[in-house]
Write a protein that holds these residues in place. Structure first.
Motif, PDB file in Angstrom:
ATOM      1  N   VAL A  43     -35.944   8.596   2.245  1.00 52.06           N
ATOM      2  CA  VAL A  43     -35.120   9.129   3.325  1.00 52.06           C
ATOM      3  C   VAL A  43     -35.569  10.531   3.691  1.00 52.06           C
ATOM      4  O   VAL A  43     -36.270  11.208   2.929  1.00 52.06           O
ATOM      5  N   GLY A  44     -35.139  10.966   4.866  1.00 53.06           N
ATOM      6  CA  GLY A  44     -35.480  12.289   5.363  1.00 53.06           C
ATOM      7  C   GLY A  44     -35.252  12.337   6.860  1.00 53.06           C
ATOM      8  O   GLY A  44     -35.144  11.299   7.526  1.00 53.06           O
ATOM      9  N   GLU A  45     -35.180  13.548   7.402  1.00 52.68           N
ATOM     10  CA  GLU A  45     -34.964  13.699   8.826  1.00 52.68           C
ATOM     11  C   GLU A  45     -36.199  13.261   9.606  1.00 52.68           C
ATOM     12  O   GLU A  45     -37.284  13.075   9.044  1.00 52.68           O
ATOM     13  N   ASN A  46     -36.035  13.107  10.939  1.00 50.96           N
ATOM     14  CA  ASN A  46     -37.181  12.830  11.789  1.00 50.96           C
ATOM     15  C   ASN A  46     -38.218  13.941  11.624  1.00 50.96           C
ATOM     16  O   ASN A  46     -37.878  15.127  11.635  1.00 50.96           O
ATOM     17  N   TYR A 200     -37.631   1.157   0.921  1.00 54.78           N
ATOM     18  CA  TYR A 200     -36.658   0.980   2.003  1.00 54.78           C
ATOM     19  C   TYR A 200     -36.499   2.316   2.727  1.00 54.78           C
ATOM     20  O   TYR A 200     -35.912   3.254   2.202  1.00 54.78           O
ATOM     21  N   VAL A 201     -37.020   2.398   3.936  1.00 60.36           N
ATOM     22  CA  VAL A 201     -36.911   3.613   4.745  1.00 60.36           C
ATOM     23  C   VAL A 201     -35.781   3.424   5.742  1.00 60.36           C
ATOM     24  O   VAL A 201     -35.783   2.453   6.518  1.00 60.36           O
ATOM     25  N   SER A 202     -34.797   4.311   5.736  1.00 56.45           N
ATOM     26  CA  SER A 202     -33.660   4.152   6.636  1.00 56.45           C
ATOM     27  C   SER A 202     -32.958   5.477   6.861  1.00 56.45           C
ATOM     28  O   SER A 202     -32.929   6.341   5.976  1.00 56.45           O
ATOM     29  N   HIS A 203     -32.366   5.612   8.066  1.00 58.69           N
ATOM     30  CA  HIS A 203     -31.486   6.738   8.351  1.00 58.69           C
ATOM     31  C   HIS A 203     -30.031   6.399   8.021  1.00 58.69           C
ATOM     32  O   HIS A 203     -29.163   7.271   8.054  1.00 58.69           O
ATOM     33  N   ARG A 204     -29.773   5.126   7.728  1.00 61.72           N
ATOM     34  CA  ARG A 204     -28.405   4.681   7.482  1.00 61.72           C
ATOM     35  C   ARG A 204     -28.071   4.866   6.001  1.00 61.72           C
ATOM     36  O   ARG A 204     -28.248   3.970   5.174  1.00 61.72           O
ATOM     37  N   LEU A 205     -27.542   6.027   5.665  1.00 63.55           N
ATOM     38  CA  LEU A 205     -27.318   6.364   4.265  1.00 63.55           C
ATOM     39  C   LEU A 205     -26.333   5.432   3.562  1.00 63.55           C
ATOM     40  O   LEU A 205     -26.533   5.128   2.375  1.00 63.55           O
ATOM     41  N   PRO A 206     -25.253   4.953   4.198  1.00 59.81           N
ATOM     42  CA  PRO A 206     -24.389   4.001   3.489  1.00 59.81           C
ATOM     43  C   PRO A 206     -25.142   2.748   3.050  1.00 59.81           C
ATOM     44  O   PRO A 206     -24.893   2.213   1.959  1.00 59.81           O
ATOM     45  N   LEU A 218     -37.610  13.258   1.496  1.00 57.42           N
ATOM     46  CA  LEU A 218     -38.747  14.030   1.996  1.00 57.42           C
ATOM     47  C   LEU A 218     -38.257  15.078   2.990  1.00 57.42           C
ATOM     48  O   LEU A 218     -38.102  14.790   4.172  1.00 57.42           O
ATOM     49  N   PRO A 219     -37.990  16.301   2.558  1.00 62.99           N
ATOM     50  CA  PRO A 219     -37.680  17.361   3.511  1.00 62.99           C
ATOM     51  C   PRO A 219     -38.963  18.059   3.939  1.00 62.99           C
ATOM     52  O   PRO A 219     -39.683  18.617   3.111  1.00 62.99           O
ATOM     53  N   ASP A 220     -39.280  17.979   5.224  1.00 59.04           N
ATOM     54  CA  ASP A 220     -40.483  18.633   5.758  1.00 59.04           C
ATOM     55  C   ASP A 220     -41.749  18.195   5.039  1.00 59.04           C
ATOM     56  O   ASP A 220     -42.671  18.974   4.830  1.00 59.04           O
ATOM     57  N   GLY A 221     -41.779  16.918   4.633  1.00 62.85           N
ATOM     58  CA  GLY A 221     -43.002  16.372   4.068  1.00 62.85           C
ATOM     59  C   GLY A 221     -43.265  16.724   2.611  1.00 62.85           C
ATOM     60  O   GLY A 221     -44.312  16.404   2.073  1.00 62.85           O
ATOM     61  N   VAL A 222     -42.338  17.378   1.940  1.00 60.38           N
ATOM     62  CA  VAL A 222     -42.531  17.761   0.545  1.00 60.38           C
ATOM     63  C   VAL A 222     -41.523  17.019  -0.308  1.00 60.38           C
ATOM     64  O   VAL A 222     -40.316  17.114  -0.095  1.00 60.38           O
TER      65      VAL A 222
END
Length: 227
Positions: A43-46, A200-206, A218-222
């Motif tokens: 998970v992580g932001e766009n 599993y890559v998703s923005h849907r945290l629930p 992954l925040p800012d690729g790290v």
């Protein structure tokens, strides 16, 4: 720098991977291990590097530094075909269907050469192949006639029919309603119980919290580590 190998149960091991596009550092020294039979959420932001990491793992992108090991064997070059041979499957967020071809023809093209039936047996073979996934799709219809939800589930089924050791799922539920998400999660849990590793890559945290055993952010690729 020597790069340690994966643990014996790890079917996907990413070690010290960095990737830049010009002045943009998409990934910096990212390490992730995915175990057989687990659902591992990423998970992580766009813009955090999730898609870039999937591209490196699946052989579409060459890392600037670091290594990818699939089922104990290193991915020595950027090659999607090699990644598939080593046991990695991927279901794409924007699909990989040829819309003018039928469901059966798309499934035929996605199958390994040694698993393809005679062309005249393709429709019966496609129905038998899709049946374990619980997808009631018209195999003679063009892929472009499917709903977005059907296309998304079909994308996953295409990737799973190659019997991968690890499968990457990139935002697999964006077009699915609640009942379809439940069906998809039942499918994913069944594959994990059979020993397939799921990324599993998703923005849907629930959804992530409902099915994943471990989560890497992954925040800012790290990558700060896995929990």
């Amino acid at each position: 720098m020597s790069i340690p190998g994966p643990e014996p149960t790890d079917v996907l091991s990413v070690r010290g991977v960095s990737k830049a596009f010009g002045a943009v550092q998409a990934l910096r020294d990212v390490s992730v291990d995915v175990r057989a039979g687990e659902i591992h959420a990423l998970v992580g932001e766009n813009g955090s590097g999730k898609s870039t990491l999937l591209g490196v793992c699946s052989g579409f992108l060459a890392p600037d530094e670091g290594a990818v090991v699939i089922a104990g064997r290193p991915l020595r070059r950027a090659s999607p075909a090699l990644a598939r041979r080593l046991g990695l499957g991927i279901a794409y967020q924007d699909y990989s269907h040829v819309l003018d071809l039928s469901v059966a023809e798309n499934l035929f093209l996605a199958a390994p050469a040694d698993a393809r039936p005679a062309y005249g047996d393709m429709h019966d073979w496609a129905e038998e192949t899709l049946e374990p996934f619980g997808l009631n799709l018209p195999v003679t219809a063009p892929a472009g006639a499917l709903s977005l939800a059907q296309r998304q589930l079909f994308e996953v089924a295409k990737a799973l029919q190659t019997r991968p050791k690890v499968i990457l799922l990139d935002e697999p539920t964006t077009a699915l309603g609640p009942e379809e998400v439940d069906h998809f999660h039942a499918l994913v849990l069944d594959q994990a119980q059979k020993g397939v590793a799921i990324v599993y890559v998703s923005h849907r945290l629930p959804e992530v919290l409902a099915v994943a055993q471990r989560i890497t952010v992954l925040p800012d690729g790290v990558g700060p580590g896995t929990r």
